[in-house]
Motif scaffolding. Structure first.
Motif, mmCIF file in Angstrom:
data_model
loop_
_atom_site.group_PDB
_atom_site.id
_atom_site.type_symbol
_atom_site.label_atom_id
_atom_site.label_comp_id
_atom_site.label_asym_id
_atom_site.label_seq_id
_atom_site.Cartn_x
_atom_site.Cartn_y
_atom_site.Cartn_z
ATOM 1 N N MET A 32 0.905 6.436 -6.948
ATOM 2 C CA MET A 32 -0.312 7.212 -7.187
ATOM 3 C C MET A 32 -0.042 8.721 -7.182
ATOM 4 N N ILE A 33 0.824 9.160 -6.276
ATOM 5 C CA ILE A 33 1.019 10.602 -6.085
ATOM 6 C C ILE A 33 2.157 11.155 -6.943
ATOM 7 N N ALA A 34 2.902 10.273 -7.610
ATOM 8 C CA ALA A 34 4.035 10.731 -8.436
ATOM 9 C C ALA A 34 3.570 11.701 -9.510
ATOM 10 N N GLY A 35 4.209 12.864 -9.566
ATOM 11 C CA GLY A 35 3.907 13.849 -10.596
ATOM 12 C C GLY A 35 2.631 14.628 -10.368
ATOM 13 N N LYS A 36 2.008 14.490 -9.179
ATOM 14 C CA LYS A 36 0.742 15.180 -8.906
ATOM 15 C C LYS A 36 0.890 16.081 -7.694
ATOM 16 N N ALA A 37 0.134 17.157 -7.707
ATOM 17 C CA ALA A 37 0.111 18.055 -6.554
ATOM 18 C C ALA A 37 -0.965 17.629 -5.563
ATOM 19 N N ILE A 38 -2.015 16.974 -6.085
ATOM 20 C CA ILE A 38 -3.146 16.548 -5.248
ATOM 21 C C ILE A 38 -3.455 15.077 -5.536
ATOM 22 N N LEU A 39 -3.520 14.268 -4.487
ATOM 23 C CA LEU A 39 -3.903 12.867 -4.652
ATOM 24 C C LEU A 39 -5.416 12.797 -4.839
ATOM 25 N N PRO A 40 -5.911 12.176 -5.919
ATOM 26 C CA PRO A 40 -7.358 12.101 -6.153
ATOM 27 C C PRO A 40 -8.088 11.377 -5.017
ATOM 28 N N GLY A 63 0.819 -1.207 0.000
ATOM 29 C CA GLY A 63 0.000 0.000 0.000
ATOM 30 C C GLY A 63 0.850 1.253 0.000
ATOM 31 N N ILE A 64 1.912 1.243 0.779
ATOM 32 C CA ILE A 64 2.816 2.407 0.822
ATOM 33 C C ILE A 64 3.464 2.609 -0.543
ATOM 34 N N GLU A 65 3.866 1.506 -1.173
ATOM 35 C CA GLU A 65 4.484 1.592 -2.501
ATOM 36 C C GLU A 65 3.483 2.118 -3.526
ATOM 37 N N LEU A 98 -3.549 9.130 7.783
ATOM 38 C CA LEU A 98 -2.229 8.607 7.417
ATOM 39 C C LEU A 98 -1.893 8.991 5.976
ATOM 40 N N THR A 99 -2.877 8.837 5.077
ATOM 41 C CA THR A 99 -2.658 9.206 3.679
ATOM 42 C C THR A 99 -2.334 10.694 3.565
ATOM 43 N N SER A 100 -3.076 11.516 4.301
ATOM 44 C CA SER A 100 -2.831 12.965 4.274
ATOM 45 C C SER A 100 -1.450 13.295 4.818
ATOM 46 N N LEU A 101 -1.044 12.584 5.877
ATOM 47 C CA LEU A 101 0.277 12.813 6.468
ATOM 48 C C LEU A 101 1.381 12.484 5.465
ATOM 49 N N MET A 102 1.261 11.342 4.793
ATOM 50 C CA MET A 102 2.278 10.960 3.814
ATOM 51 C C MET A 102 2.329 11.962 2.662
ATOM 52 N N ALA A 103 1.143 12.497 2.288
ATOM 53 C CA ALA A 103 1.115 13.496 1.216
ATOM 54 C C ALA A 103 1.792 14.788 1.672
ATOM 55 N N ARG A 104 1.485 15.224 2.901
ATOM 56 C CA ARG A 104 2.083 16.474 3.407
ATOM 57 C C ARG A 104 3.594 16.376 3.486
ATOM 58 N N GLU A 105 4.097 15.173 3.814
ATOM 59 C CA GLU A 105 5.546 14.997 3.891
ATOM 60 C C GLU A 105 6.216 15.270 2.551
ATOM 61 N N LEU A 114 -6.864 3.319 -1.044
ATOM 62 C CA LEU A 114 -5.897 3.026 0.021
ATOM 63 C C LEU A 114 -6.614 2.716 1.324
ATOM 64 N N HIS A 115 -7.696 3.424 1.595
ATOM 65 C CA HIS A 115 -8.475 3.194 2.814
ATOM 66 C C HIS A 115 -9.189 1.850 2.749
ATOM 67 N N ASP A 116 -9.874 1.595 1.627
ATOM 68 C CA ASP A 116 -10.762 0.442 1.532
ATOM 69 C C ASP A 116 -10.007 -0.866 1.337
ATOM 70 N N THR A 117 -8.933 -0.827 0.550
ATOM 71 C CA THR A 117 -8.197 -2.051 0.216
ATOM 72 C C THR A 117 -7.031 -2.310 1.162
ATOM 73 N N PHE A 118 -6.346 -1.249 1.562
ATOM 74 C CA PHE A 118 -5.134 -1.422 2.352
ATOM 75 C C PHE A 118 -5.270 -0.963 3.804
ATOM 76 N N GLY A 119 -6.450 -0.472 4.170
ATOM 77 C CA GLY A 119 -6.680 -0.096 5.552
ATOM 78 C C GLY A 119 -6.020 1.204 5.974
ATOM 79 N N PHE A 120 -5.647 2.050 5.005
ATOM 80 C CA PHE A 120 -5.012 3.323 5.347
ATOM 81 C C PHE A 120 -6.080 4.334 5.741
ATOM 82 N N PRO A 121 -6.086 4.834 6.971
ATOM 83 C CA PRO A 121 -7.021 5.908 7.311
ATOM 84 C C PRO A 121 -6.614 7.182 6.576
#
Length: 888
Positions: free
Chosen positions: A395-403, A388-390, A420-427, A410-417
């Motif tokens: 998914m976010i490569a080359g994008k300013a905003i993750l759709p 999921g992390i990979e 967590l997704t927002s945190l990884m994006a902000r990083e 990520l939430h439904d299939t990999f259990g990412f709340p």
């Protein structure tokens, strides 16, 4: 007020209502056994629905019908309107699994006793300060034409001593309970408690905070007065019998009586939280972030453990999906917040089982099985977390905003709340489309609400036409007779479906995995085919090809003997199979489901690994040995259940057994089971038993499929014909196996030679692409193109070859189509210096894969992907150039 343990509080409740002449009833399983309208048992009244619907007089036990009952019921609320999963752990009172203390009156006492006894238990037995208690009653509703419940208000005022200004009238939303859109319903009276400090209570009365979502002024007990039946046209009619249904959250009342502000600070949860702390080497209370994680895990292990023990397992749909989601949420919190990178949830089962063994022995009895199911699921998900992390990175490569749809996946299939997704994006200095994510979450909750919805049947049963108004149910005579003279009690037509209820019947109704009988019902010259039989509340519903011209008089019911005989062979064989599995695999094996038909049998059981051929042969051999012994089957009816338990009869958790049971014995030292099905008189009648398949049903549950009798004979003859055909094809009758092995070996040799030729051609194609590589303005050498007809493995080899030939400043993107299977393969290879400039093979190939309808990833230097749209390969190759051009 003396501080009591949770076990003592539970026992206080039981003793109080025992003294009020209530029978204490066992908790039903959290996985409903006979209610397809519910994903999970979500209220204490679920097992009493037939009584409230008027289909059953009262609670039957030991030939006595009880009008009063009480219990503690395990409930799960994560679907339907009670879908609070995301809140669990973040506050002090939401739970996935909780206990509901309740007392019921089935047409016996009503409002006065319910209110008086509720007040007595709370204030006199448990010593709660009456000054802190508030009672709400129904304020009436103009739409339904219902006045305020002045009766309940007057009882509170005159029978309890509660202050008049502590009696509040509230609307339909809070104080009118309904089972569903139709069915039994009525006003309710809730008891609320104000837990605020005295100073705050003086400043603002608790009456202003009741039903205002203040966690310190909360409901602790709901007394429901079932007076009406909601009709299909939304009108209300008075019920002939009035019932009481109460519910009190156990975890909540324990917190109140133990003086804790949080349910998680009570001894209901502290043993689990202490164990989690030991595993994570973190103390509860160190930080709010770790506290939330520990609360989530302590809550979720309860829901998952009891779901598995009661017959459900993690899966991809229905209950299995919900259980998997709960477990993954807990594992993710352990991984991300507590640093628990190895499976840990299964280690908590022992603590929970020991803690609750006195009240819920189901879990301690199946502890090893539950642990193995949870551990297997944990291992699989921990691998998924890394994927999921990979995937997020690609998914976010080359994008300013993750759709939003990517965040939801990520939430439904990999259990990412989402946090967590927002945190990884902000990083990475990026954002997430939260608005669209929330829309998708709302859609999911709506689906869950729909799937968890209970639709009651109309208690008037208007579809049935009664022939015998004194209908008292159906007498089953099919154990002893396959023919019987019967009368029609009722009939019904619903669309093309026709059905009859008979006063007595030889037809077995579908139950316990055994299918219903078929046959005919005749009278004079009229013959009615019975297509299936099901049982509902003591009545056998016979589904027939047409309704009788005149249902009056006596009819002859005749079961299809040949079909019943084959069904009986398979049913007795399942008992032998169950015993053989326990003898060969171990006593942890327990039945988790079965299907008994005339053509085959299917048996699901608890076990944590696949059975190899040798083990299956041992099981098959043992069953056939018992068949050849021609063991006489001993059937005993009306055996006291305690006597059956003393003799070691196999009992299934989740099944409802009365005080008298039917026992089937096939050698007292081999197989003794409680069973309501039909069987052969001796095992020799089965003939032969043959296993035809073994597979996985869910985590920790295996399935064996087998045939007996005539079906086994056909299966063996078909096998013989197949062997003869194979011999004919390989041209030998002496040693067809060796001949086949030689053919296979020759085929593999030819395939290897063909693969070498393909690799040579592919290498030649790569050389052409290398020679025609594009030199981009940013000093990147781009090698791209299609290599026809090669596998993913060959593409990988070409990728390594490309890096070897062009070790610096190079990006290689290759694709190949598999038109026959509608697939496309992609490869990206990036030299080290280009990686340093921002192009990574895993991200690049993941981005391109979306264009060809797929996904994939890999390392920074070399990665692969696949898709289902080969016609988009050229578009993906063009996109590769655009991505490379963006690099400075």
């Amino acid at each position: 007020m003396v501080k009591k343990t949770s076990a003592e509080i539970r026992e206080d409740f039981f003793e109080f209502f025992k003294n009020k002449q209530h029978i204490i009833v066992n908790s039903a399983p959290v996985v409903p056994q006979d209610d397809p309208t519910l994903l999970f048992t979500n209220a204490g009244m679920n097992q009493f629905k037939p009584i409230f619907l008027g289909e059953q007089e009262g609670y039957k036990n030991n030939d006595k019908v009880w009008k009063r009952a009480a219990n503690t019921q395990r409930c799960i609320r994560v679907s339907g309107k009670h879908n609070d999963l995301e809140e669990v752990g973040h506050d002090t009172y939401h739970h996935t699994l909780f206990e509901m203390l309740g007392n019921w009156s089935f047409g016996d006492y009503f409002k006065e006793e319910a209110i008086e006894w509720g007040w007595e238990l709370l204030t006199q037995v448990w010593g709660i300060d009456p000054e802190r208690l508030y009672a709400t009653v129904f304020a009436g509703d103009d739409e339904d034409g219902l006045p305020a419940d002045e009766e309940a208000a007057e009882i509170w005022k005159s029978k309890t001593g509660i202050k008049p200004d502590h009696i509040l009238k509230c609307g339909k939303k809070d104080n009118f309970w309904e089972m569903g859109e139709i069915g039994p319903c009525g006003p309710c009276s809730e008891v609320h408690i104000d837990l605020r400090p005295d100073e705050e209570r003086k400043k603002q009365p608790g009456s202003e905070l009741v039903n205002k979502d203040d966690p310190r002024v909360m409901e602790i007990w709901n007394l429901v007065f079932i007076q009406f039946n909601r009709k299909k046209n939304s009108s209300l009619v008075e019920l002939p019998a009035q019932h009481v249904d109460t519910g009190m959250g156990f975890e909540r009342i324990v917190a109140v009586l133990q003086g804790e502000k949080s349910n998680y600070d009570t001894d209901v949860f502290t043993p689990l939280i202490d164990e989690i702390g030991k595993l994570a080497r973190i103390s509860y209370g160190e930080s709010e972030r770790s506290d939330i994680a520990m609360r989530v895990i302590a809550d979720h292990i309860r829901a998952v453990s009891f779901s598995v023990a009661d017959g459900a397992s993690p899966g991809n749909d229905g209950r299995g999906y919900v259980i998997r989601r709960i477990l993954r949420r807990a594992v993710r919190y352990g991984w991300d917040t507590l640093g628990l990178k190895e499976p840990f949830m299964h280690k908590l089962v022992e603590v929970l089982a020991e803690q609750l063994k006195a009240v819920f022995p189901e879990l301690i009895a199946q502890k090893a099985y539950v642990q193995n199911v949870i551990e297997a699921e944990e291992k699989g998900f921990i691998k998924t977390l890394g994927q999921g992390i990979e995937l997020f990175q690609s998914m976010i490569a080359g994008k300013a905003i993750l759709p939003g749809e990517d965040a939801f996946m990520l939430h439904d299939t990999f259990g990412f709340p989402i946090d967590l997704t927002s945190l990884m994006a902000r990083e990475q200095g990026k954002e997430v489309d939260i608005t669209h994510f929330d829309e998708l979450m709302l859609e999911q909750k709506e689906r869950a609400r729909t799937s968890g919805k209970f639709e009651a049947v109309d208690s008037d049963q208007e579809e049935w036409t009664l022939v015998n108004k004194d209908d008292k149910g159906t007498e089953f005579v099919g154990y002893d007779h396959l023919e019987a003279n019967v009368s029609v009690s009722a009939y019904r037509r619903s669309g093309k479906e026709a059905a009859l209820v008979l006063d007595r019947t030889p037809f077995y109704a579908e139950s316990g995995g055994q299918v219903g009988d078929t046959g005919i019902i005749t009278s004079g010259g009229e013959h009615i085919r019975v297509l299936d039989v099901k049982k509902t509340n003591g009545r056998f519903i016979h589904y027939v090809d047409h309704l009788p011209e005149n249902p009056e008089g006596t009819w002859e019911a005749v079961v299809d003997r040949e079909r019943r005989r084959e069904i009986q062979k398979n049913h007795t064989a399942t008992h032998l199979l169950h015993a053989a599995l326990r003898e060969i695999l171990g006593t942890h094996v327990g039945q988790k489901g079965s299907l008994v038909e005339n053509e085959r049998l299917r048996f699901d059981f608890s076990h944590y690994e696949a059975l190899d051929t040798k083990t299956l042969d041992q099981i098959e051999e043992l069953v056939n040995h018992k068949i050849q012994e021609n063991i006489d089957l001993k059937e005993e009816r009306n055996v006291p259940i305690k006597e059956a338990q003393r003799r070691g009869a196999m009992m299934l958790f989740g099944e409802k057994y009365g005080e008298k049971v039917r026992v089937i014995t096939l050698d007292p030292s081999f197989s003794v089971e409680l069973c309501g099905g039909t069987h052969v008189k001796a095992t020799g009648e089965i003939g032969y038993f043959r296993i035809i398949a073994e597979s996985s049903v869910a985590a920790g549950i295996r399935r064996v499929e087998a045939v007996t009798g005539k079906a086994a004979d056909r299966y063996l003859r078909e096998e013989k014909l197949l062997v003869e055909q194979l011999k004919s094809q390989v041209g030998t009758t002496d040693d067809p196996v060796s001949s086949l092995e030689k053919l296979i070996s020759d085929k593999k040799t030819l395939e290897k030679e063909l693969e070498k030729l393909r690799l040579q051609l592919a290498t030649s194609a790569l050389n052409n692409l290398v020679n025609s590589a594009e030199s981009l303005p940013n000093n990147i050498k781009l090698i791209r193109g299609e290599v026809p007809g090669v596998s993913m493995n060959v593409l990988k080899q070409l990728g390594y070859e490309s890096l070897r030939k062009s070790p610096e400043g190079t990006v290689t993107v290759l694709g190949s189509k598999d038109e026959q299977n509608n697939k496309v393969y992609l490869l990206a290879a990036v030299s080290d210096d280009v990686i340093g400039r921002g192009i990574k093979a895993g991200r690049l190939v993941g981005q391109l894969a979306k264009l060809v309808g797929g996904g994939g990833g890999g390392q920074s230097g070399l990665a692969t992907a696949g898709g289902r749209r080969p016609e988009k390969l050229n578009e993906a190759l063009e996109e590769a150039k655009k991505v490379c051009m963006e690099i400075e």
